[in-house]
Design a protein around this motif. Structure first.
Motif, PDB file in Angstrom:
ATOM      1  N   ASN A 245      -3.468   7.675 -15.433  1.00  0.00           N
ATOM      2  CA  ASN A 245      -3.831   6.392 -14.836  1.00  0.00           C
ATOM      3  C   ASN A 245      -3.083   6.215 -13.529  1.00  0.00           C
ATOM      4  O   ASN A 245      -2.022   6.801 -13.310  1.00  0.00           O
ATOM      5  CB  ASN A 245      -3.551   5.237 -15.804  1.00  0.00           C
ATOM      6  CG  ASN A 245      -2.076   5.061 -16.085  1.00  0.00           C
ATOM      7  OD1 ASN A 245      -1.354   4.420 -15.331  1.00  0.00           O
ATOM      8  ND2 ASN A 245      -1.606   5.652 -17.196  1.00  0.00           N
ATOM      9  N   PHE A 246      -3.638   5.404 -12.639  1.00  0.00           N
ATOM     10  CA  PHE A 246      -3.054   5.239 -11.313  1.00  0.00           C
ATOM     11  C   PHE A 246      -1.700   4.554 -11.360  1.00  0.00           C
ATOM     12  O   PHE A 246      -0.921   4.654 -10.409  1.00  0.00           O
ATOM     13  CB  PHE A 246      -4.011   4.476 -10.403  1.00  0.00           C
ATOM     14  CG  PHE A 246      -5.145   5.319  -9.888  1.00  0.00           C
ATOM     15  CD1 PHE A 246      -4.906   6.350  -9.001  1.00  0.00           C
ATOM     16  CD2 PHE A 246      -6.444   5.084 -10.303  1.00  0.00           C
ATOM     17  CE1 PHE A 246      -5.947   7.142  -8.526  1.00  0.00           C
ATOM     18  CE2 PHE A 246      -7.488   5.870  -9.834  1.00  0.00           C
ATOM     19  CZ  PHE A 246      -7.242   6.901  -8.939  1.00  0.00           C
ATOM     20  N   GLY A 247      -1.396   3.872 -12.446  1.00  0.00           N
ATOM     21  CA  GLY A 247      -0.098   3.235 -12.574  1.00  0.00           C
ATOM     22  C   GLY A 247       1.046   4.221 -12.658  1.00  0.00           C
ATOM     23  O   GLY A 247       2.203   3.851 -12.447  1.00  0.00           O
ATOM     24  N   LEU A 248       0.755   5.490 -12.955  1.00  0.00           N
ATOM     25  CA  LEU A 248       1.786   6.522 -13.038  1.00  0.00           C
ATOM     26  C   LEU A 248       2.179   7.061 -11.673  1.00  0.00           C
ATOM     27  O   LEU A 248       3.247   7.643 -11.506  1.00  0.00           O
ATOM     28  CB  LEU A 248       1.298   7.689 -13.907  1.00  0.00           C
ATOM     29  CG  LEU A 248       1.040   7.406 -15.390  1.00  0.00           C
ATOM     30  CD1 LEU A 248       0.429   8.638 -16.047  1.00  0.00           C
ATOM     31  CD2 LEU A 248       2.320   6.993 -16.100  1.00  0.00           C
ATOM     32  N   LEU A 249       1.296   6.891 -10.675  1.00  0.00           N
ATOM     33  CA  LEU A 249       1.525   7.481  -9.365  1.00  0.00           C
ATOM     34  C   LEU A 249       2.551   6.713  -8.546  1.00  0.00           C
ATOM     35  O   LEU A 249       2.742   5.511  -8.723  1.00  0.00           O
ATOM     36  CB  LEU A 249       0.207   7.527  -8.574  1.00  0.00           C
ATOM     37  CG  LEU A 249      -0.877   8.489  -9.055  1.00  0.00           C
ATOM     38  CD1 LEU A 249      -2.136   8.303  -8.229  1.00  0.00           C
ATOM     39  CD2 LEU A 249      -0.401   9.939  -8.971  1.00  0.00           C
ATOM     40  N   GLU A 250       3.188   7.430  -7.611  1.00  0.00           N
ATOM     41  CA  GLU A 250       4.029   6.784  -6.616  1.00  0.00           C
ATOM     42  C   GLU A 250       3.158   5.825  -5.813  1.00  0.00           C
ATOM     43  O   GLU A 250       2.031   6.141  -5.439  1.00  0.00           O
ATOM     44  CB  GLU A 250       4.634   7.833  -5.676  1.00  0.00           C
ATOM     45  CG  GLU A 250       5.661   8.743  -6.313  1.00  0.00           C
ATOM     46  CD  GLU A 250       7.023   8.085  -6.382  1.00  0.00           C
ATOM     47  OE1 GLU A 250       7.285   7.156  -5.596  1.00  0.00           O
ATOM     48  OE2 GLU A 250       7.820   8.501  -7.235  1.00  0.00           O
ATOM     49  N   GLU A 251       3.684   4.636  -5.501  1.00  0.00           N
ATOM     50  CA  GLU A 251       2.917   3.672  -4.726  1.00  0.00           C
ATOM     51  C   GLU A 251       2.738   4.185  -3.292  1.00  0.00           C
ATOM     52  O   GLU A 251       3.571   4.932  -2.769  1.00  0.00           O
ATOM     53  CB  GLU A 251       3.632   2.308  -4.722  1.00  0.00           C
ATOM     54  CG  GLU A 251       2.872   1.203  -4.001  1.00  0.00           C
ATOM     55  CD  GLU A 251       1.476   0.965  -4.550  1.00  0.00           C
ATOM     56  OE1 GLU A 251       0.549   1.695  -4.106  1.00  0.00           O
ATOM     57  OE2 GLU A 251       1.315   0.079  -5.394  1.00  0.00           O
ATOM     58  N   LEU A 252       1.643   3.780  -2.673  1.00  0.00           N
ATOM     59  CA  LEU A 252       1.397   4.134  -1.281  1.00  0.00           C
ATOM     60  C   LEU A 252       2.380   3.388  -0.383  1.00  0.00           C
ATOM     61  O   LEU A 252       2.824   2.284  -0.699  1.00  0.00           O
ATOM     62  CB  LEU A 252      -0.034   3.763  -0.890  1.00  0.00           C
ATOM     63  CG  LEU A 252      -1.157   4.509  -1.624  1.00  0.00           C
ATOM     64  CD1 LEU A 252      -2.487   3.820  -1.396  1.00  0.00           C
ATOM     65  CD2 LEU A 252      -1.218   5.960  -1.156  1.00  0.00           C
ATOM     66  N   ALA A 253       2.718   3.994   0.744  1.00  0.00           N
ATOM     67  CA  ALA A 253       3.664   3.357   1.670  1.00  0.00           C
ATOM     68  C   ALA A 253       3.104   2.048   2.215  1.00  0.00           C
ATOM     69  O   ALA A 253       3.832   1.062   2.376  1.00  0.00           O
ATOM     70  CB  ALA A 253       3.983   4.329   2.805  1.00  0.00           C
ATOM     71  N   ASP A 254       1.813   2.024   2.493  1.00  0.00           N
ATOM     72  CA  ASP A 254       1.170   0.824   3.033  1.00  0.00           C
ATOM     73  C   ASP A 254      -0.167   0.635   2.328  1.00  0.00           C
ATOM     74  O   ASP A 254      -1.228   0.899   2.891  1.00  0.00           O
ATOM     75  CB  ASP A 254       0.972   0.965   4.543  1.00  0.00           C
ATOM     76  CG  ASP A 254       0.423  -0.301   5.181  1.00  0.00           C
ATOM     77  OD1 ASP A 254       0.571  -1.383   4.561  1.00  0.00           O
ATOM     78  OD2 ASP A 254      -0.159  -0.210   6.283  1.00  0.00           O
ATOM     79  N   PRO A 255      -0.133   0.188   1.066  1.00  0.00           N
ATOM     80  CA  PRO A 255      -1.365   0.130   0.273  1.00  0.00           C
ATOM     81  C   PRO A 255      -2.360  -0.902   0.798  1.00  0.00           C
ATOM     82  O   PRO A 255      -1.977  -2.041   1.101  1.00  0.00           O
ATOM     83  CB  PRO A 255      -0.870  -0.254  -1.118  1.00  0.00           C
ATOM     84  CG  PRO A 255       0.413  -0.971  -0.885  1.00  0.00           C
ATOM     85  CD  PRO A 255       1.033  -0.306   0.312  1.00  0.00           C
ATOM     86  N   PRO A 256      -3.627  -0.526   0.938  1.00  0.00           N
ATOM     87  CA  PRO A 256      -4.659  -1.503   1.338  1.00  0.00           C
ATOM     88  C   PRO A 256      -4.949  -2.466   0.198  1.00  0.00           C
ATOM     89  O   PRO A 256      -4.722  -2.149  -0.971  1.00  0.00           O
ATOM     90  CB  PRO A 256      -5.866  -0.617   1.638  1.00  0.00           C
ATOM     91  CG  PRO A 256      -5.658   0.614   0.816  1.00  0.00           C
ATOM     92  CD  PRO A 256      -4.174   0.816   0.759  1.00  0.00           C
ATOM     93  N   ARG A 257      -5.443  -3.641   0.541  1.00  0.00           N
ATOM     94  CA  ARG A 257      -5.758  -4.632  -0.496  1.00  0.00           C
ATOM     95  C   ARG A 257      -7.008  -4.249  -1.272  1.00  0.00           C
ATOM     96  O   ARG A 257      -7.133  -4.568  -2.457  1.00  0.00           O
ATOM     97  CB  ARG A 257      -5.944  -6.006   0.135  1.00  0.00           C
ATOM     98  CG  ARG A 257      -4.646  -6.602   0.684  1.00  0.00           C
ATOM     99  CD  ARG A 257      -4.869  -8.039   1.126  1.00  0.00           C
ATOM    100  NE  ARG A 257      -3.621  -8.667   1.568  1.00  0.00           N
ATOM    101  CZ  ARG A 257      -3.529  -9.930   1.964  1.00  0.00           C
ATOM    102  NH1 ARG A 257      -4.613 -10.693   1.991  1.00  0.00           N
ATOM    103  NH2 ARG A 257      -2.361 -10.416   2.346  1.00  0.00           N
TER     104      ARG A 257
END
Length: 457
Positions: A409-421
């Motif tokens: 699931n995407f919750g496991l991934l490192e967050e993006l530096a500048d995530p789009p809304r």
């Protein structure tokens, strides 16, 4: 006959078959042990054949869309040359964006490739001790003898939960005057599914749905002392357990009617029970989300109360079986080996991943890393910006006191530096970053992808 140089892979399921193939393609001789088919072995409560890579629950590997967590994991595995995914593609049947397969064709394809490989020997026997050099991929139904050896070696008991299997009904017993083909929001990618969709939908009005829920709540279940206080994994929750959480639980879960219109009325049903094609010929249909431990007569009564299933012929009833797994963050190394033996690795559901694709993925990575270890190199784990790496990070960093199996699931991934809304755009960015990171990781560690078709890339 085996030799000292043999690598022993225990378990001929998805993870074991993938691991054996990866090692063999890298020049090692592999002995693949499978206890089903051994003299005097009665099989398991869940398997029905002796075939390698038999799918015992659903027949789908879930989404193929790289902006879906399961689809991204597949894209990464394809880049590394997964045999299991190639065989799944060859056995694919209509299921919208999901990679669903004819389970018999799929298992036969995997077994044929394994048996034909000059570096793999398949032995039908039960192994009860851990190999010094090898991979344990015995899955949720590890034999009692091997489970005892694992528990003794690790000094701790394995955790356990239970998987529930959904019923399958005959196509010609479904009333297509009521049930209709459609996918939610009309999503289709496979031309052979036709314009109507790859799913059959049984619509229910409020009264029919309420009666269905009431019948499930009152149904007689299979009981045993083993089933008291069962720690079910959410992804395998029996349908009657969901119903007991409240009348609206299923209507907002697997029976949600959102995105579906009943062609008879042009309106959205109150609830809908979906059926997914189980075989290539379309003769068998799986009741989506209806995994259960109701007794067989109760299943017949309850599911035949659903509009369109009044005369349903059950080809397979739902059932429940043990699913054991290790407390990986407590017991295993980062590359999922014994902490005191780097060349005794684990793969598949026994490590605490949940799902066909996830199990296969750990077998693939285990094969790559055991090859590296035998060549005098350090194990190499994908970065946590990839879905593969994120799964492995969960298995090594989760709280051991509250460890439970995990799907991709995407919750496991490192967050993006500048995530789009925008959610869709965010997932596209996740996928782009993951595949770039995987390519960089392969280059850094010299990870060669051995294509199932025989070419190294």
């Amino acid at each position: 006959m085996t030799t000292r140089s043999d690598i022993h892979v225990i378990g001929g399921g998805l993870a074991g078959s993938e691991a054996a193939f990866q090692l063999a393609e890298r020049g090692h001789h592999v002995v693949l042990h499978e206890m089903r088919g051994a003299p005097g072995n009665a099989g398991t409560p869940a398997h029905r054949t002796e075939g390698l890579a038999e799918l015992v629950c659903s027949n789908t590997f879930k989404s193929t869309d790289a902006t879906n967590a399961h689809g991204l994991l597949k894209a990464e595995m394809r880049a590394l040359g997964s045999l299991i995914l190639e065989c799944a593609d060859a056995a694919r049947i209509p299921a919208g964006t999901a990679l669903a397969v004819d389970r018999d064709i799929f298992s036969a394809a995997v077994q044929a490739r394994i048996l034909a490989h000059p570096h793999i020997t398949v032995v039908r026997d039960e192994i009860t001790t851990l190999p010094q050099v090898g991979i344990v991929a015995t899955g949720p139904l590890t034999s009692d003898g091997l489970a005892a050896s694992i528990a003794t070696r690790l000094g701790a008991k394995s955790l356990a939960f239970y998987d529930a299997i959904a019923p399958v009904v005959s196509a010609d017993s479904i009333d297509t005057g009521i049930a209709f083909r459609a996918a939610r929001w009309g999503k289709e990618t496979m031309a052979e599914a036709g314009p109507e969709g790859a799913y059959l939908n049984c619509p229910m009005n409020k009264e029919e749905y309420d009666a269905f829920i009431a019948a499930m709540v009152e149904a007689d279940l299979y009981h045993s002392h083993e089933f008291e206080d069962i720690p079910y994994f959410e992804g395998c929750m029996p349908v009657e357990e969901m119903a007991r959480r409240g009348a609206e639980t299923l209507r907002h879960g697997p029976m949600r009617p959102v995105g579906i219109r009943d062609p008879r009325t042009g309106k959205r049903p109150w609830a809908v029970l979906q059926l997914r094609q189980e075989d290539r010929a379309g003769r068998m249909w799986n009741l989506v989300g209806c995994q259960t431990r109701m007794r067989y007569p109760e299943q017949t009564k309850v599911f035949r109360s659903v509009p369109g299933l009044g005369k349903a012929e059950f080809l397979r009833f739902g059932s429940i079986h043990r699913n054991s797994y290790l407390n990986a963050p407590q017991a295993l190394s980062p590359h999922l080996s014994l902490k005191d033996s780097a060349t005794t690795l684990f793969a598949g559901q026994i490590t605490g991943v949940e799902g066909y694709t996830e199990s296969t993925a750990t077998g693939l990575v285990a094969g790559i890393n055991l090859d590296r270890l035998l060549r005098g190199e350090e194990p190499a784990l994908p970065p946590p910006t990839t879905m593969l790496g994120a799964l492995y990070r969960h298995l090594r960093e989760a709280d051991p006191a509250h460890f439970q199996p995990m799907n991709a699931n995407f919750g496991l991934l490192e967050e993006l530096a500048d995530p789009p809304r925008d959610k869709a755009l965010k997932r596209e960015r996740y996928a782009e970053r993951a595949l770039q990171a995987l390519a960089s990781w392969r280059q850094e560690y010299g990870i060669v992808s051995v294509s199932p078709s025989g070419a190294s890339v």
